[in-house]
Design an enzyme around this catalytic site. Structure first.
Site, PDB file in Angstrom:
ATOM      1  N   PHE A  44      65.221  -8.313  38.682  1.00 60.44           N
ATOM      2  CA  PHE A  44      64.648  -9.421  37.921  1.00 60.44           C
ATOM      3  C   PHE A  44      65.051 -10.792  38.452  1.00 60.44           C
ATOM      4  O   PHE A  44      64.218 -11.684  38.563  1.00 60.44           O
ATOM      5  CB  PHE A  44      65.066  -9.311  36.446  1.00 60.44           C
ATOM      6  CG  PHE A  44      64.466  -8.116  35.760  1.00 60.44           C
ATOM      7  CD1 PHE A  44      63.256  -8.223  35.094  1.00 60.44           C
ATOM      8  CD2 PHE A  44      65.114  -6.897  35.783  1.00 60.44           C
ATOM      9  CE1 PHE A  44      62.689  -7.120  34.468  1.00 60.44           C
ATOM     10  CE2 PHE A  44      64.560  -5.788  35.159  1.00 60.44           C
ATOM     11  CZ  PHE A  44      63.349  -5.899  34.507  1.00 60.44           C
TER      12      PHE A  44
ATOM     13  N   ILE B 276      74.772  -0.599  46.844  1.00 63.04           N
ATOM     14  CA  ILE B 276      75.245   0.351  45.850  1.00 63.04           C
ATOM     15  C   ILE B 276      75.085   1.796  46.304  1.00 63.04           C
ATOM     16  O   ILE B 276      75.970   2.629  46.097  1.00 63.04           O
ATOM     17  CB  ILE B 276      74.519   0.111  44.497  1.00 63.04           C
ATOM     18  CG1 ILE B 276      75.070   1.001  43.396  1.00 63.04           C
ATOM     19  CG2 ILE B 276      73.018   0.306  44.626  1.00 63.04           C
ATOM     20  CD1 ILE B 276      76.387   0.574  42.860  1.00 63.04           C
TER      21      ILE B 276
ATOM     22  N   CYS C 174      46.071   8.982  14.808  1.00 64.83           N
ATOM     23  CA  CYS C 174      45.688   8.051  13.742  1.00 64.83           C
ATOM     24  C   CYS C 174      44.986   6.798  14.240  1.00 64.83           C
ATOM     25  O   CYS C 174      44.534   5.974  13.435  1.00 64.83           O
ATOM     26  CB  CYS C 174      46.912   7.670  12.913  1.00 64.83           C
ATOM     27  SG  CYS C 174      48.012   6.500  13.757  1.00 64.83           S
TER      28      CYS C 174
ATOM     29  N   GLN D  38      70.929  -0.146  32.180  1.00 60.13           N
ATOM     30  CA  GLN D  38      70.001  -1.129  31.625  1.00 60.13           C
ATOM     31  C   GLN D  38      68.575  -0.879  32.118  1.00 60.13           C
ATOM     32  O   GLN D  38      67.653  -1.582  31.715  1.00 60.13           O
ATOM     33  CB  GLN D  38      70.446  -2.537  32.023  1.00 60.13           C
ATOM     34  CG  GLN D  38      71.838  -2.906  31.522  1.00 60.13           C
ATOM     35  CD  GLN D  38      72.328  -4.216  32.102  1.00 60.13           C
ATOM     36  OE1 GLN D  38      71.960  -5.289  31.637  1.00 60.13           O
ATOM     37  NE2 GLN D  38      73.148  -4.144  33.135  1.00 60.13           N
TER      38      GLN D  38
ATOM     39  N   CYS E 185      53.580   5.753  18.549  1.00 64.60           N
ATOM     40  CA  CYS E 185      52.582   5.079  17.736  1.00 64.60           C
ATOM     41  C   CYS E 185      53.289   4.212  16.699  1.00 64.60           C
ATOM     42  O   CYS E 185      54.183   4.679  15.990  1.00 64.60           O
ATOM     43  CB  CYS E 185      51.674   6.099  17.050  1.00 64.60           C
ATOM     44  SG  CYS E 185      50.529   5.362  15.853  1.00 64.60           S
TER      45      CYS E 185
ATOM     46  N   ASP F 275      63.564   3.114  34.083  1.00 64.94           N
ATOM     47  CA  ASP F 275      62.718   3.896  34.988  1.00 64.94           C
ATOM     48  C   ASP F 275      62.948   5.403  34.945  1.00 64.94           C
ATOM     49  O   ASP F 275      62.167   6.171  35.513  1.00 64.94           O
ATOM     50  CB  ASP F 275      62.888   3.394  36.433  1.00 64.94           C
ATOM     51  CG  ASP F 275      64.355   3.277  36.849  1.00 64.94           C
ATOM     52  OD1 ASP F 275      65.123   4.227  36.615  1.00 64.94           O
ATOM     53  OD2 ASP F 275      64.729   2.229  37.402  1.00 64.94           O
TER      54      ASP F 275
ATOM     55  N   HIS G 176      68.139  -0.073  27.285  1.00 64.45           N
ATOM     56  CA  HIS G 176      66.894  -0.813  27.116  1.00 64.45           C
ATOM     57  C   HIS G 176      65.683   0.103  26.997  1.00 64.45           C
ATOM     58  O   HIS G 176      64.548  -0.356  27.127  1.00 64.45           O
ATOM     59  CB  HIS G 176      66.705  -1.805  28.271  1.00 64.45           C
ATOM     60  CG  HIS G 176      67.734  -2.886  28.290  1.00 64.45           C
ATOM     61  ND1 HIS G 176      68.091  -3.591  29.423  1.00 64.45           N
ATOM     62  CD2 HIS G 176      68.517  -3.386  27.288  1.00 64.45           C
ATOM     63  CE1 HIS G 176      69.030  -4.476  29.123  1.00 64.45           C
ATOM     64  NE2 HIS G 176      69.301  -4.371  27.835  1.00 64.45           N
TER      65      HIS G 176
ATOM     66  N   THR H  41      74.368  -4.797  39.016  1.00 67.53           N
ATOM     67  CA  THR H  41      74.025  -5.622  37.869  1.00 67.53           C
ATOM     68  C   THR H  41      74.644  -7.003  38.006  1.00 67.53           C
ATOM     69  O   THR H  41      75.780  -7.143  38.472  1.00 67.53           O
ATOM     70  CB  THR H  41      74.501  -4.984  36.545  1.00 67.53           C
ATOM     71  OG1 THR H  41      74.312  -5.907  35.471  1.00 67.53           O
ATOM     72  CG2 THR H  41      75.951  -4.563  36.601  1.00 67.53           C
TER      73      THR H  41
END
Length: 242
Positions: free
Chosen positions: A33, A233, A154, A103, A129, A106, A121, A192
């Site tokens: 990100f 990593i 529904c 976090q 739904c 995937d 997350h 991270t």
């Protein structure tokens, strides 16, 4: 302490916990990100910034635009586990790794074989739904003929079971993460930036003296680490977890 000595430390431990973020999956070609090439710093072709489109209020207000962005930028269906995921799965199978706290959404840790994974997350592989709580897998989102996937039972709107901005993390999951970290003899933190809260603050519950921090760029917690490694990593975890 060199990497060989750290390998010995890991080999002598039986309550290892791994805490990771988006950098764990970048070697699987999933963008993170906040790096220079990350999702928040590249043009997405959408009228709103990613932080806005990934918020609860935007999802409720403009679900069509949310799903257009979500399908194109947040789902990486063909991504495969990389060396980091496989190394951690082997460490768990050897009875040394007690939990993976991630976090990421995937599902690549599970795809590599890890079983005790705490997804702070949520996951793209779980959807529900909003009207009747019926559960759906990823294919329902990907293959939906409608821009906004609907419940086949529904007709209600289906939402990914991922934590959006303005939403709280699951309290039971947080408690499990805190307990795992507090009871760890070794805490490995990797991939991270440690800037996303409350997740990043979890490492303060580790009171031991074997905090291994692996990240290619500096983090606010570098000074807290007992062992600091600035490297890829996948490479480091492969060596540590042999």
């Amino acid at each position: 302490m060199d990497l060989q000595e750290l390998c010995g430390l890991v080999a002598e431990s039986s309550r290892i916990v791994f805490f990771g973020g988006a950098g764990v999956s970048t070697e699987s070609q999933i963008p993170d990100f906040r790096s220079a090439d990350g999702l928040y710093r590249t043009k997405t072709g959408h009228a709103y910034p990613p932080e806005t489109m990934l918020s609860r209020s935007f999802f409720m207000r403009q679900p069509e635009q949310f799903y257009d962005f979500y399908r194109s930028r947040m789902i990486h269906k063909d991504a495969k586990p990389n060396a980091a995921h496989h190394a951690l799965a082997r460490l768990e199978q050897a009875g040394r790794l007690q939990a993976v706290i991630t976090q990421n959404i995937d599902g690549l840790h599970q795809a590599a074989g890890s079983r005790n994974v705490l997804e702070l997350h949520g996951s793209i592989h779980r959807n529900y739904c909003m009207s009747c709580s019926a559960a759906y897998g990823l294919e329902h989102i990907v293959q939906s003929a409608d821009t906004v996937p609907k419940c086949t039972a529904c007709g209600g709107m289906v939402k990914p079971d991922v934590v959006l901005y303005e939403e709280a993390l699951d309290s039971d999951l947080l408690d499990k993460a805190v307990s795992s970290i507090a009871n760890a003899d070794v805490l490995i933190v990797g991939g991270t930036s440690l800037t996303v809260h409350p997740a990043a603050g979890l490492i303060r519950y580790y009171e031991g003296n074997k905090l291994i921090l692996i990240n290619q760029s500096p983090t606010p917690y570098d000074g807290r680490a007992d062992y600091l490694i600035h490297d890829r990593i996948g490479k480091v975890l492969t060596e540590l977890c042999q």
